[in-house]
Design a protein around this motif. Structure first.
Motif, short mmCIF file in Angstrom:
data_model
loop_
_atom_site.label_atom_id
_atom_site.label_comp_id
_atom_site.label_asym_id
_atom_site.label_seq_id
_atom_site.Cartn_x
_atom_site.Cartn_y
_atom_site.Cartn_z
N PRO A 53 0.82 -1.22 0.00
CA PRO A 53 0.00 0.00 0.00
C PRO A 53 0.85 1.27 0.00
O PRO A 53 1.74 1.43 0.83
N SER A 54 0.58 2.15 -0.96
CA SER A 54 1.31 3.41 -1.06
C SER A 54 0.46 4.42 -1.82
O SER A 54 -0.54 4.06 -2.43
N PHE A 55 0.89 5.67 -1.78
CA PHE A 55 0.27 6.71 -2.59
C PHE A 55 1.37 7.53 -3.22
O PHE A 55 2.50 7.57 -2.73
N THR A 56 1.02 8.19 -4.32
CA THR A 56 2.00 8.97 -5.07
C THR A 56 1.41 10.34 -5.37
O THR A 56 0.27 10.44 -5.82
N VAL A 57 2.20 11.38 -5.11
CA VAL A 57 1.80 12.76 -5.35
C VAL A 57 2.95 13.53 -5.96
O VAL A 57 4.11 13.13 -5.83
N THR A 97 -2.36 13.25 9.31
CA THR A 97 -3.17 13.19 8.10
C THR A 97 -3.33 14.57 7.47
O THR A 97 -3.35 14.70 6.24
N GLU A 98 -3.40 15.62 8.27
CA GLU A 98 -3.53 16.98 7.73
C GLU A 98 -2.36 17.31 6.80
O GLU A 98 -2.55 17.96 5.77
N ILE A 99 -1.17 16.85 7.12
CA ILE A 99 -0.01 17.08 6.26
C ILE A 99 -0.17 16.30 4.95
O ILE A 99 0.11 16.82 3.87
N LEU A 100 -0.65 15.07 5.05
CA LEU A 100 -0.87 14.27 3.84
C LEU A 100 -1.90 14.94 2.93
O LEU A 100 -1.74 14.97 1.71
N LEU A 101 -2.94 15.53 3.54
CA LEU A 101 -3.95 16.25 2.75
C LEU A 101 -3.33 17.47 2.09
O LEU A 101 -3.67 17.80 0.94
N ASP A 102 -2.42 18.14 2.79
CA ASP A 102 -1.69 19.27 2.18
C ASP A 102 -0.90 18.80 0.97
O ASP A 102 -0.84 19.50 -0.05
N TRP A 103 -0.29 17.62 1.07
CA TRP A 103 0.47 17.08 -0.06
C TRP A 103 -0.46 16.81 -1.24
O TRP A 103 -0.11 17.08 -2.40
N VAL A 104 -1.64 16.25 -0.97
CA VAL A 104 -2.61 15.99 -2.04
C VAL A 104 -3.01 17.31 -2.70
O VAL A 104 -3.06 17.41 -3.93
N GLU A 105 -3.28 18.33 -1.89
CA GLU A 105 -3.66 19.63 -2.46
C GLU A 105 -2.52 20.23 -3.28
O GLU A 105 -2.74 20.80 -4.35
N GLU A 106 -1.29 20.11 -2.80
CA GLU A 106 -0.16 20.63 -3.57
C GLU A 106 -0.04 19.92 -4.91
O GLU A 106 0.20 20.55 -5.95
N SER A 107 -0.23 18.61 -4.91
CA SER A 107 -0.17 17.85 -6.15
C SER A 107 -1.28 18.31 -7.10
O SER A 107 -1.05 18.50 -8.30
N TYR A 108 -2.47 18.49 -6.56
CA TYR A 108 -3.61 18.99 -7.35
C TYR A 108 -3.25 20.33 -7.99
O TYR A 108 -3.44 20.54 -9.18
N ARG A 109 -2.73 21.25 -7.18
CA ARG A 109 -2.39 22.59 -7.69
C ARG A 109 -1.31 22.53 -8.78
O ARG A 109 -1.31 23.35 -9.70
N ALA A 110 -0.42 21.56 -8.68
CA ALA A 110 0.64 21.41 -9.69
C ALA A 110 0.11 20.89 -11.02
O ALA A 110 0.69 21.16 -12.07
N ILE A 111 -0.99 20.16 -10.98
CA ILE A 111 -1.51 19.48 -12.16
C ILE A 111 -2.75 20.17 -12.73
O ILE A 111 -2.95 20.20 -13.94
N ALA A 112 -3.58 20.73 -11.88
CA ALA A 112 -4.89 21.27 -12.30
C ALA A 112 -4.76 22.47 -13.22
O ALA A 112 -3.81 23.26 -13.11
#
Length: 124
Positions: A53-57, A97-112
């Motif tokens: 189990p892993s995630f990538t951002v 988890t709040e930091i992980l959510l920040d990472w998801v948002e940063e990834s979104y902002r980089a791609i969106a």
């Protein structure tokens, strides 16, 4: 439900709450896309002999270095790591988890696209 699966669901739910996102399942794994571009890889639903189990951002700030301090985290393969992509194992000792959510948002902002980021920024 295991702890890693709970965190995975939380990341997915957060990502799907961002403007213009949808879930897809290429290659049999879960990803979240904005438009046609992936910004969060969530892997398979269940671990196997070949998949842990892993995630990538995609992280372009100091968050990239922070993510790489997680035990077992690494620049993503296939040359994606050179572009800021980081793969983080769910089974490691993760930051809050709040930091992980920040990472998801940063990834979104980089791609969106800009219009989607603008819609996110205009939320109350």
């Amino acid at each position: 439900m295991t702890e890693w699966a709970r965190v995975r669901d939380e990341l997915r739910d957060f990502a799907l709450g961002l403007p213009e996102t949808r879930e897809d399942h290429p290659w049999g794994e879960s990803v979240v896309k904005v438009g046609k571009k992936v910004f969060l890889f969530l892997g398979m639903d269940e671990p196997s002999e070949k998949w842990a189990p892993s995630f990538t951002v995609k992280l372009l700030s100091e968050a990239n270095g922070h993510a790489l301090t997680v035990e077992g985290a690494a620049p993503t393969g296939y040359g994606l790591g050179k572009a800021g992509w980081v793969t983080v194992p769910f089974l490691a000792e993760l930051p809050e988890t709040e930091i992980l959510l920040d990472w998801v948002e940063e990834s979104y902002r980089a791609i969106a696209p800009k219009r989607a980021v603008k819609a996110l920024d205009e939320r109350p």
